[in-house]
Write a protein that holds these residues in place. Structure first.
Motif, PDB file in Angstrom:
ATOM      1  N   TYR A   9      -8.401   2.125   1.687  1.00  0.00           N
ATOM      2  CA  TYR A   9      -8.437   0.666   1.605  1.00  0.00           C
ATOM      3  C   TYR A   9      -9.425   0.052   2.595  1.00  0.00           C
ATOM      4  O   TYR A   9      -9.552   0.502   3.735  1.00  0.00           O
ATOM      5  CB  TYR A   9      -7.044   0.090   1.857  1.00  0.00           C
ATOM      6  CG  TYR A   9      -6.047   0.445   0.779  1.00  0.00           C
ATOM      7  CD1 TYR A   9      -5.908  -0.349  -0.353  1.00  0.00           C
ATOM      8  CD2 TYR A   9      -5.262   1.591   0.871  1.00  0.00           C
ATOM      9  CE1 TYR A   9      -5.013  -0.015  -1.363  1.00  0.00           C
ATOM     10  CE2 TYR A   9      -4.365   1.931  -0.134  1.00  0.00           C
ATOM     11  CZ  TYR A   9      -4.243   1.123  -1.244  1.00  0.00           C
ATOM     12  OH  TYR A   9      -3.362   1.461  -2.237  1.00  0.00           O
ATOM     13  N   LYS A  37      -6.518  -4.834  -0.569  1.00  0.00           N
ATOM     14  CA  LYS A  37      -6.212  -3.869  -1.626  1.00  0.00           C
ATOM     15  C   LYS A  37      -7.445  -3.243  -2.278  1.00  0.00           C
ATOM     16  O   LYS A  37      -7.324  -2.261  -3.003  1.00  0.00           O
ATOM     17  CB  LYS A  37      -5.321  -4.517  -2.694  1.00  0.00           C
ATOM     18  CG  LYS A  37      -3.887  -4.735  -2.221  1.00  0.00           C
ATOM     19  CD  LYS A  37      -2.986  -5.191  -3.355  1.00  0.00           C
ATOM     20  CE  LYS A  37      -1.536  -5.306  -2.895  1.00  0.00           C
ATOM     21  NZ  LYS A  37      -0.648  -5.794  -3.977  1.00  0.00           N
ATOM     22  N   HIS A  39     -10.179  -0.764  -2.741  1.00  0.00           N
ATOM     23  CA  HIS A  39     -10.157   0.587  -2.182  1.00  0.00           C
ATOM     24  C   HIS A  39     -11.095   1.543  -2.910  1.00  0.00           C
ATOM     25  O   HIS A  39     -11.440   1.349  -4.076  1.00  0.00           O
ATOM     26  CB  HIS A  39      -8.735   1.160  -2.219  1.00  0.00           C
ATOM     27  CG  HIS A  39      -8.186   1.321  -3.611  1.00  0.00           C
ATOM     28  ND1 HIS A  39      -7.498   0.330  -4.254  1.00  0.00           N
ATOM     29  CD2 HIS A  39      -8.249   2.366  -4.485  1.00  0.00           C
ATOM     30  CE1 HIS A  39      -7.142   0.749  -5.460  1.00  0.00           C
ATOM     31  NE2 HIS A  39      -7.589   1.971  -5.631  1.00  0.00           N
ATOM     32  N   ARG A 144      -3.355   0.830   9.079  1.00  0.00           N
ATOM     33  CA  ARG A 144      -3.328  -0.186   8.015  1.00  0.00           C
ATOM     34  C   ARG A 144      -2.383  -1.343   8.336  1.00  0.00           C
ATOM     35  O   ARG A 144      -1.597  -1.296   9.261  1.00  0.00           O
ATOM     36  CB  ARG A 144      -2.954   0.438   6.669  1.00  0.00           C
ATOM     37  CG  ARG A 144      -3.960   1.447   6.146  1.00  0.00           C
ATOM     38  CD  ARG A 144      -3.499   2.076   4.835  1.00  0.00           C
ATOM     39  NE  ARG A 144      -4.498   2.994   4.310  1.00  0.00           N
ATOM     40  CZ  ARG A 144      -4.285   3.791   3.281  1.00  0.00           C
ATOM     41  NH1 ARG A 144      -3.124   3.794   2.647  1.00  0.00           N
ATOM     42  NH2 ARG A 144      -5.238   4.598   2.863  1.00  0.00           N
ATOM     43  N   TRP A 291      -3.190  -6.033   1.681  1.00  0.00           N
ATOM     44  CA  TRP A 291      -2.407  -4.822   1.418  1.00  0.00           C
ATOM     45  C   TRP A 291      -1.156  -4.853   2.295  1.00  0.00           C
ATOM     46  O   TRP A 291      -1.240  -5.086   3.496  1.00  0.00           O
ATOM     47  CB  TRP A 291      -3.243  -3.596   1.744  1.00  0.00           C
ATOM     48  CG  TRP A 291      -2.522  -2.277   1.594  1.00  0.00           C
ATOM     49  CD1 TRP A 291      -2.481  -1.493   0.480  1.00  0.00           C
ATOM     50  CD2 TRP A 291      -1.747  -1.597   2.594  1.00  0.00           C
ATOM     51  NE1 TRP A 291      -1.738  -0.359   0.727  1.00  0.00           N
ATOM     52  CE2 TRP A 291      -1.284  -0.398   2.006  1.00  0.00           C
ATOM     53  CE3 TRP A 291      -1.406  -1.871   3.913  1.00  0.00           C
ATOM     54  CZ2 TRP A 291      -0.483   0.523   2.708  1.00  0.00           C
ATOM     55  CZ3 TRP A 291      -0.609  -0.981   4.619  1.00  0.00           C
ATOM     56  CH2 TRP A 291      -0.165   0.205   4.010  1.00  0.00           C
TER      57      TRP A 291
END
Length: 292
Positions: A9, A37, A39, A144, A291
């Motif tokens: 991502y 999101k 990726h 993340r 995300w």
């Protein structure tokens, strides 16, 4: 496990401040990183034949030690004396050299994948310690989410997640050298007003106030890029004209992102920049969201 499929991502910076240049040539930063999101896709397989084989859908990307994915795999092969080999196929979607940590997130995914494929037993923190040797953004790409990033980018503090909201990403048909940006950033002579209010964004995240997050965003590197690359300012202005709460350059650029209050306005902006009368401003345009 003989094979693994991974999604790598991209990221944007909700705020980016540079505090000072260090004696080692690096810069101390204080920035808020946010995974999105959008990726890349990576397929990895064990091979009986030793060595690393890397293929990609983009012919101009290196497939040797000049690629962070290759170096990430080699790091663990060398450290753990792995006798087998690995084959990796990269389908690149995140814009290249765009301020979205595309290379770093691919390398982070390879570290994760190697750990799983070869049962190395490393924790995420242990992977981060190895990843930072390859690139300052790699620890965040392993972690993340939403985080405050300090030091050279390796000191990470998790933050309250950015609520789901539409995000439009647009990259103009130019490349921006990170080295050029930092070499031309003279933090000690910039006015105080050039520094973004990172704490205001953190407060807005805690309150889950998307509008306040967007309104307080800032990136000190724009003091260099917008002066040298007027295309970036043009995209920022167009996004706001098309309904973005605010727009900002991500990292050292040249990708610009806009945060929107509702999906319909975001979709209209995306359509205009991708297919409509404003399509000449950008080379690549995407509609995404945070995300989680």
């Amino acid at each position: 496990m003989d094979s693994i499929k991974l999604q790598a991502y991209g990221k944007i910076n909700l705020s980016l401040d540079v505090l000072r240049q260090r004696e080692d040539g690096y810069h101390d930063v204080r920035m808020i990183m946010q995974t999105v999101k959008l990726h890349d896709n990576i397929d990895m397989q064990k091979t009986g034949e030793p060595g690393i084989r890397l293929t990609t859908n983009l012919s101009f990307l290196p497939v040797n030690e000049n690629n962070l994915m290759y170096r990430a795999a080699k790091m663990l092969i060398d450290e753990f004396g792995i006798k087998e080999g690995v084959s990796m196929q990269l389908k690149k979607v995140i814009p290249v050299s765009a301020g979205m940590a595309g290379g770093s997130t691919d390398a982070a995914s390879v570290l994760y994948g190697m750990n799983k494929l070869f049962d190395l037993g490393l924790s995420v923190n242990e992977l981060k310690l190895r990843g930072v040797k390859l690139g300052a953004d790699i620890p965040f790409c392993l972690m993340r989410g939403t985080a405050l990033s300090e030091g050279i980018g390796e000191v990470l503090t998790p933050l309250t997640k950015l609520p789901i909201c539409p995000i439009v990403l647009a990259k103009p048909a130019i490349s921006v050298s990170t080295k050029f940006v930092y070499q031309n950033l003279h933090v000690n002579v910039l006015p105080e007003s050039s520094h973004p209010d990172v704490d205001a964004v953190i407060t807005a995240l805690k309150k889950q106030d998307v509008r306040a997050v967007a309104e307080n965003m800032g990136n000190i590197l724009e003091t260099v890029t917008c002066r040298n690359y007027p295309e970036i300012e043009s995209i920022k202005s167009k996004m706001k004209e098309l309904g973005a709460i605010n727009s900002l350059m991500s990292g050292s650029g040249p990708t610009v992102f806009g945060i929107f209050a509702d999906p319909e306005t975001a979709k209209n902006c995306y359509q205009s920049l991708r297919y409509g009368k404003d399509k000449n401003l950008c080379k690549q345009v995407y509609l995404t969201e945070p995300w989680h």
